[in-house]
Design an enzyme around this catalytic site. Structure first.
Site, PDB file in Angstrom:
ATOM      1  CG  HIS A   1      90.656  25.959  24.887  1.00 22.60           C
ATOM      2  ND1 HIS A   1      91.416  25.457  27.061  1.00 22.60           N
ATOM      3  CD2 HIS A   1      89.812  26.687  25.970  1.00 22.60           C
ATOM      4  CE1 HIS A   1      91.035  25.898  27.056  1.00 22.60           C
ATOM      5  NE2 HIS A   1      89.665  27.006  27.246  1.00 22.60           N
TER       6      HIS A   1
ATOM      7  CB  CYS B   1      84.438  27.573  26.119  1.00 28.05           C
ATOM      8  SG  CYS B   1      86.664  27.934  26.863  1.00 28.05           S
TER       9      CYS B   1
ATOM     10  NE  ARG C   1      96.095  26.318  37.049  1.00 33.45           N
ATOM     11  CZ  ARG C   1      95.783  27.770  36.269  1.00 33.45           C
ATOM     12  NH1 ARG C   1      94.475  27.629  36.457  1.00 33.45           N
ATOM     13  NH2 ARG C   1      96.052  28.797  35.271  1.00 33.45           N
TER      14      ARG C   1
ATOM     15  CE1 TYR D   1      93.900  27.468  26.755  1.00 32.30           C
ATOM     16  CE2 TYR D   1      92.839  29.223  26.244  1.00 32.30           C
ATOM     17  CZ  TYR D   1      92.968  28.464  27.165  1.00 32.30           C
ATOM     18  OH  TYR D   1      93.256  28.709  28.784  1.00 32.30           O
TER      19      TYR D   1
ATOM     20  CG  ASN E   1      89.061  24.375  30.888  1.00 30.30           C
ATOM     21  OD1 ASN E   1      88.505  24.247  29.822  1.00 30.30           O
ATOM     22  ND2 ASN E   1      89.510  25.633  31.325  1.00 30.30           N
TER      23      ASN E   1
END
Length: 452
Positions: free
Chosen positions: A203, A172, A96, A258, A150
Site C-alpha cells: 500500500h 495484494c 473494521r 494509497y 490486510n
C-alpha cells in the site's frame, strides 16, 4: 508435489471465496486442485455454510473433479496441504467499523490498513497468523502460505521478523489493479509482453518503468497521469482524487492510490469526516454490500461468481493469489508483485526489511527482479517512516505492551499528537478487547484505571 493438489483457505466463509474458486476453476488444466478446504471460526459458520454450498454448485457447473470441504477444525484441514491461503478478518466487519469510526471521532483518518485503524487490524491479525504459521510448521511444513489478509505488509514483516518460517508470501490486489489499468490505457493484447517495475511497501508502492515488448512506455503514462487525462486509481475503496501535477512530474514515479493518504492527508481526512458525520464510513458500506452478496449466494440456482462481487473492493485478489500459486507449483519463473524479505537485494535499505516488489516466482519462491536494486531517493524518507511504523506494530502485536502500541501510533505520520496517540491506544484497546488476548494484562490495567 504429486498428482493431488490440496489447498486450504483460512477465512473460507469470506465473500471473496467464490472469486478465488473461479480463479482455480479457470486454471484447472494447469493447476489441477483436487481438494479445496474452507476453514473458518465459529462466528463465521453461517457464512461458511452458504459459501460452501455455492462452491459446490460452481464446481458442478465447471465439471471438474475437485472436491470442496468445510470445517472449523484448522489443524485437521492442514493435513497434507500443499498451499494455505489466508483471507481472514479477526472481529469481522464490526471490528473494521471501530477501526474507522474511533480515529475519525478524534479527528484522525480512519482506514483499515493505515494509521490507527491499520495498526489495530494488525494487532488483532498478527497473533492469529502466527498461530497458523506454527500449525503449518508442525503439520505441513512444506506448504506455502499465500497471505492476502490486510495489513499484508505488516503481517509479512511480523512473520519474517518473529518466526523462522520461510515459505510465506504476502499478496495484494493493488499492483494487479495498476497492471490492469496500464493494460487498458495502452490497449494491450494478451500477446503483448508487459513488464512493470514496481517497488516500495505494501500500500506504498511506486511504478518506475513500464516496458511493452521491450520498449518503455512509461513517459506517456506519466504524462497522462500528471496532466489529469488519466486516473491511476485502481481500487473502489479509495476516493478518486488526482495527484498534483507538480508532484508527479517531480517524482517521475507513478504512485498507487494509497499514497493519497500521505500526499493528500488533509483532503482525504475531510472526505472521510464527511462520510463519518453522515454515518457512512467504508466499513458500513461494505457491510451492506456483504449482506446483499450473501443473499445472492443463498440462491440455489446461482452457480457462478456474481458480478456484484466487484463492488466489494477487493477485485483481482483471486488472479493475484492463483497466479502466485500457479507460478510456484509449476515452476513458471513468471513475474508477480509480492511482499517478501529482500535479504540485501536493495542496496539502500536495511537487509532485513520485507518489501513489495516485482519478483520472479518458481519452486523456490520469490526472487526480486534484478532490474530494481535501489529505491529512488526522493521517496526513501516516506518508506523508512512507514517501515518504522510496521516494525513497531509487529512488535506491539507480539508483546501486548501498552507502550509498544503508543510507540507504533506515534511513528505513524497520520497521528499528529503524542497525547492523542495515548488516547487512541486506550480507547481502541478497550473497544477491541475481545479480539486481543495478547493484551490481557494490559487491558486488565486499563480496566482497573478506568474504574478509579
Amino acid at each position: 508435489m504429486g498428482s493431488k493438489l490440496k489447498i486450504v483457505t483460512i477465512g473460507g466463509g469470506s465473500s471473496y471465496t467464490p472469486e478465488l474458486l473461479e480463479g482455480f476453476l479457470k486454471r484447472y488444466r494447469e493447476l489441477p486442485v483436487t481438494e479445496l478446504w474452507l476453514v473458518d471460526v465459529e462466528e463465521g459458520q453461517e457464512k461458511l455454510d452458504i459459501i460452501h454450498a455455492l462452491c459446490e454448485r460452481m464446481i458442478k457447473k465447471a465439471g471438474v473433479p475437485m472436491q470442496v470441504f468445510k470445517t472449523l477444525d484448522r489443524r485437521a484441514a492442514l493435513q497434507g496441504a500443499d498451499f494455505v491461503t489466508t483471507q481472514l478478518r479477526v472481529g469481522q466487519l464490526k471490528a473494521r467499523e471501530k477501526d474507522e469510526r474511533i480515529p475519525l471521532s478524534h479527528g484522525y483518518l480512519g482506514q483499515e490498513t493505515n494509521g490507527a485503524g491499520g495498526l489495530f487490524k494488525g494487532l488483532r491479525t498478527i497473533p492469529v497468523i502466527l498461530d497458523i504459521v506454527n500449525d503449518v510448521q508442525e503439520i505441513c511444513p512444506n506448504a506455502w502460505i499465500i497471505n492476502f489478509t490486510n495489513p499484508a505488509g505488516m503481517v509479512t514483516e511480523a512473520i519474517y521478523r518473529h518466526t523462522n518460517f520461510k515459505r510465506f508470501i504476502g499478496v495484494c490486489n493493488i499492483p494487479i489493479g495498476m497492471k490492469m489499468f496500464i493494460t487498458d490505457v495502452l490497449q494491450l493484447t494478451p500477446q503483448d509482453e508487459l513488464k512493470v517495475d514496481l517497488f516500495g511497501l505494501n500500500h506504498l508502492v511506486f511504478i518506475r518503468d513500464v516496458v511493452v515488448n521491450g520498449e518503455s512506455r512509461f513517459d506517456e503514462l506519466l504524462e497522462g497521469i500528471a496532466s489529469g487525462t488519466l486516473s491511476a486509481n485502481s481500487v473502489r475503496n479509495i476516493t478518486d482524487l488526482a495527484f498534483n501535477e507538480g508532484l508527479i512530474r517531480s517524482l517521475r514515479l507513478i504512485p498507487c492510490s494509497y499514497l493519497l493518504y500521505y500526499f493528500k492527508p488533509k483532503e482525504m481526512l475531510a472526505i472521510e469526516m464527511g462520510e463519518y458525520y453522515k454515518g457512512g464510513t467504508r466499513a458500513q458500506v461494505v457491510q451492506k454490500v456483504e449482506q446483499q452478496l450473501f443473499e445472492l449466494y443463498k440462491n440455489p440456482d446461482l452457480n457462478v461468481k456474481p458480478k456484484e462481487l466487484e463492488l466489494r473492493g477487493g477485485a483481482y485478489y483471486s488472479d493475484a493469489a492463483c497466479e502466485v500459486i500457479n507460478a510456484i507449483h509449476n515452476n513458471k519463473h513468471t513475474e508477480h508483485y509480492v511482499n517478501i524479505p529482500h535479504t540485501g537485494h536493495i542496496d539502500n535499505i536495511p537487509s532485513d526489511w520485507c518489501i513489495e516488489i516485482t519478483c520472479t516466482l518458481g519452486h523456490d519462491g520469490a526472487q526480486p527482479t534484478p532490474r530494481i536494486t535501489h529505491f529512488d531517493e526522493q521517496v526513501l524518507g516516506l518508506i523508512y517512516t512507514i517501515k518504522g511504523f510496521e516494525v513497531a506494530a509487529s512488535q506491539a502485536a507480539i508483546s501486548g505492551n501498552f507502550n509498544d502500541v503508543q510507540l507504533a501510533l506515534n511513528l505513524s505520520p497520520l497521528i499528529h499528537s503524542d497525547n492523542d496517540a495515548e488516547l487512541l491506544a486506550r480507547e481502541m484497546l478497550l473497544a477491541h478487547e475481545k479480539w486481543l488476548p495478547n493484551f490481557a494484562a494490559t487491558l486488565k490495567d486499563l480496566n482497573v484505571s478506568g474504574e478509579k
